[in-house]
Design a protein around this motif. Structure first.
Motif, mmCIF file in Angstrom:
data_model
loop_
_atom_site.group_PDB
_atom_site.id
_atom_site.type_symbol
_atom_site.label_atom_id
_atom_site.label_comp_id
_atom_site.label_asym_id
_atom_site.label_seq_id
_atom_site.Cartn_x
_atom_site.Cartn_y
_atom_site.Cartn_z
ATOM 1 N N LEU A 122 25.976 47.356 15.103
ATOM 2 C CA LEU A 122 25.827 48.475 16.030
ATOM 3 C C LEU A 122 25.069 49.618 15.364
ATOM 4 N N LEU A 123 25.419 49.899 14.108
ATOM 5 C CA LEU A 123 24.702 50.928 13.363
ATOM 6 C C LEU A 123 23.234 50.549 13.196
ATOM 7 N N PHE A 126 21.465 48.663 15.173
ATOM 8 C CA PHE A 126 20.798 48.795 16.477
ATOM 9 C C PHE A 126 20.449 50.252 16.763
ATOM 10 N N LEU A 127 21.390 51.159 16.500
ATOM 11 C CA LEU A 127 21.149 52.572 16.769
ATOM 12 C C LEU A 127 20.039 53.127 15.881
ATOM 13 N N ILE A 128 20.073 52.786 14.596
ATOM 14 C CA ILE A 128 19.040 53.281 13.686
ATOM 15 C C ILE A 128 17.685 52.655 14.019
ATOM 16 N N SER A 151 16.700 51.761 16.962
ATOM 17 C CA SER A 151 16.223 52.432 18.177
ATOM 18 C C SER A 151 15.564 53.760 17.844
ATOM 19 N N LEU A 152 16.125 54.475 16.868
ATOM 20 C CA LEU A 152 15.504 55.727 16.436
ATOM 21 C C LEU A 152 14.109 55.471 15.871
#
Length: 400
Positions: A359-360, A362-364, A366-367
């Motif tokens: 999840l981390l 994926f979020l990073i 996306s940034l």
């Protein structure tokens, strides 16, 4: 007596391990024992996670395609087999986490780690076999991800396109622009790259370039223009087949000279433009070399959005195998806690850590795709944070 910094202890113990291995060409009894305890759960986890991944992640969707879209069973079976390498690559880091957590958890619950530490062996030294194993699995993960997975995924997508005419954004390319250069030798002996052909097509359906326009230069001047409804590469005769078009010849001053309409004409142009159109793959269907070559073309075309996507994906592909090291350090550190840990607890803890880590990521990632952080940071920051966390846990448990 002051405590030595944790990184220095790890480096010292790893150095001792390498020197002993180099000098004797064999592992110590302790290393062999811990390694044998790690291998069995690792192999079991790889098989289990791979099978579950294929079954849960793809089998249901493939069954729907067989029933609803009449996908032939043979091709469906081939796609299923082609997806096994991808899920195996995902399973390898997860298996490192499971095997280290369960193995060191059992050693801790059976007081074997206490016995080792009572003999003067530090926890940093005890996790060296896990680190070495994770490095080996990192190499295997990289080879599978680079040499097997892209080709298998590309073949699987090709089957769906061929039999179901499924549309895929990287296969059904639009506004294809390809400049073809040649190397020329200048009078002073220097080499220079000059534009030879410029291809532009509105669409590529996997076989034909639609509404294709080709500009040809000869000795630094525009020589002719070919406009056609469609064109494709003729592999048997090693030439281009143009259909329903017009060939315009230009005078040396670039003025109109003559037009030659045709229904079918063969022209001996470079195959590179057709190969470029065929290269229109998803980033996960390319290895790093192919993606890097494609990025140079995207940069030349000025497609910044797709270029950033490939830049981030390349960094993620480079960083992905090293998740094995991150999971190896975290798993062995958590498993070494003094509290007894059952297999069910270890498995549940592994699932939580793996989910949080991805999840981390994926979020990073996306940034990075949004341009808020650099592609390098988007690919490697999750690994850096994971190693920091693993190092902290290791230091905490080793000094407790």
């Amino acid at each position: 007596m002051p405590l030595k910094p944790m990184p220095m202890k790890v480096i010292r113990d790893l150095g001792c391990f390498v020197r002993s291995l180099w000098g004797t060409w064999s592992l110590s009894l302790m290393d062999r024992y811990i390694a044998t305890q790690l291998i069995n759960p690792l192999l079991f986890s790889v098989g289990l996670v791979s099978v579950l991944g294929v079954a849960i992640g793809y089998l249901s969707d493939l069954a729907d395609k067989v029933v609803d879209s009449n996908l032939p069973l043979i091709q469906a079976s081939e796609i299923l087999l082609l997806k096994v390498p991808e899920f195996t690559a995902y399973a390898l880091p997860i298996s490192v986490m499971l095997s280290t957590l369960l193995t060191y958890g059992r050693l801790s619950s059976d007081s074997e780690l206490i016995a080792f530490r009572g003999c003067g062996v530090s926890l940093y030294r005890l996790i060296i076999p896990a680190v070495v194993m994770s490095l080996l699995v990192t190499g295997v993960t990289f080879l599978v991800s680079e040499l097997v997975v892209p080709a298998a995924n590309y073949r699987a997508t090709g089957i769906l396109v061929e039999y179901l005419q499924e549309e895929h954004p990287y296969w059904q390319n639009k506004d294809i622009f390809y400049p073809d250069y040649e190397q020329v030798v200048l009078p002073n002996g220097e080499k220079e790259k000059q534009l030879k052909h410029l291809f532009f097509a509105e669409k590529f359906d996997g076989q034909n370039l639609k509404n294709l326009t080709v500009l040809e230069w000869l000795e630094n001047r525009l020589n002719r223009i070919v406009v056609s409804d469609s064109a494709t590469w003729n592999g048997q005769e090693e030439t281009w087949d143009f259909f329903n078009g017009t060939l315009y010849k230009l005078a040396p001053d670039a003025s109109y000279k003559e037009a030659d309409p045709f229904e079918h004409r063969q022209l001996p142009l470079s195959k590179a433009a057709f190969e470029f159109a065929l290269q229109g793959r998803d980033p996960y269907e390319m290895n790093i070399i192919q993606a890097s070559q494609y990025m140079r073309i995207l940069k030349m075309m000025g497609d910044d959005k797709k270029l950033r996507t490939f830049q981030v994906r390349i960094q993620q592909k480079l960083a992905f195998p090293f998740i094995c090291v991150v999971f190896g350090v975290i798993g062995s550190s958590l498993g070494s806690t003094p509290q007894n840990m059952s297999r069910a607890t270890g498995f549940g803890l592994s699932v939580v850590i793996i989910f949080a880590y991805y999840l981390l990521g994926f979020l990073i990632g996306s940034l990075g795709l949004m341009g808020l952080i650099s592609p390098v940071l988007a690919g490697w920051l999750p690994n850096i944070l994971g190693l920091v966390m693993g190092g902290y846990l290791l230091y905490r448990f080793a000094e407790s």
